[in-house]
Design a protein around this motif. Sequence first.
Motif, mmCIF file in Angstrom:
data_model
loop_
_atom_site.group_PDB
_atom_site.id
_atom_site.type_symbol
_atom_site.label_atom_id
_atom_site.label_comp_id
_atom_site.label_asym_id
_atom_site.label_seq_id
_atom_site.Cartn_x
_atom_site.Cartn_y
_atom_site.Cartn_z
ATOM 1 N N UNK A 122 0.832 -1.206 0.000
ATOM 2 C CA UNK A 122 0.000 0.000 0.000
ATOM 3 C C UNK A 122 0.869 1.259 0.000
ATOM 4 N N UNK A 123 1.957 1.241 0.749
ATOM 5 C CA UNK A 123 2.850 2.386 0.808
ATOM 6 C C UNK A 123 3.487 2.646 -0.562
ATOM 7 N N UNK A 124 3.853 1.573 -1.255
ATOM 8 C CA UNK A 124 4.418 1.725 -2.600
ATOM 9 C C UNK A 124 3.389 2.322 -3.561
ATOM 10 N N UNK A 125 2.127 1.904 -3.433
ATOM 11 C CA UNK A 125 1.048 2.487 -4.241
ATOM 12 C C UNK A 125 0.924 3.982 -3.978
ATOM 13 N N UNK A 126 0.940 4.336 -2.711
ATOM 14 C CA UNK A 126 0.799 5.741 -2.318
ATOM 15 C C UNK A 126 1.968 6.555 -2.862
ATOM 16 N N UNK A 127 3.172 6.012 -2.751
ATOM 17 C CA UNK A 127 4.355 6.705 -3.252
ATOM 18 C C UNK A 127 4.283 6.888 -4.770
ATOM 19 N N UNK A 128 3.858 5.847 -5.478
ATOM 20 C CA UNK A 128 3.749 5.919 -6.934
ATOM 21 C C UNK A 128 2.684 6.940 -7.349
ATOM 22 N N UNK A 129 1.553 6.942 -6.650
ATOM 23 C CA UNK A 129 0.495 7.905 -6.972
ATOM 24 C C UNK A 129 0.961 9.324 -6.708
ATOM 25 N N UNK A 130 1.673 9.528 -5.609
ATOM 26 C CA UNK A 130 2.192 10.860 -5.274
ATOM 27 C C UNK A 130 3.164 11.333 -6.344
ATOM 28 N N UNK A 131 4.089 10.458 -6.740
ATOM 29 C CA UNK A 131 5.066 10.818 -7.770
ATOM 30 C C UNK A 131 4.374 11.174 -9.082
#
Length: 137
Positions: A122-131
């Motif tokens: 989930x954290x990787x998803x959030x990071x990718x969406x933010x980027x």
Amino acid sequence: MNKGLIYLIGAILYVLFPRDLVPDFLAGWGWLDDAVVLYFLWRYYRRQRLLRQSANRSDQTGHTVDDRQSRTGDANPYAVLEIEPGASKEEIKAAYRRLAAQYHPDKVQHLGRDIQELAETRFKEIQQAYDTLMKQA
């Protein structure tokens, strides 16, 4: 037999048994050890409930966490960050910080390996969406 049921039966028997660590006829002190046993039983059941909720949690589209893992690249970044399309940079940053604090793998270290893996995904998803959104903005 279920492990939780064994804990529950053991705790009830301990609390109701007249000869426990500190006798119950000592009002206050006698109930202290019973309260400790009940507290640890409550904590066990709360942790189990949190584990079940985390495993069954669905995002806004109705997909489970396992479904979300397979479509990480296809996710709508606005839905992942739980913000409206066209949000400002400040709103994107605030949503990212809020979700990153909630799903950071270090924050769930005490909940077990499965939850850590889910939080990491989930954290990787959030990071990718933010980027993605910061590049567009």
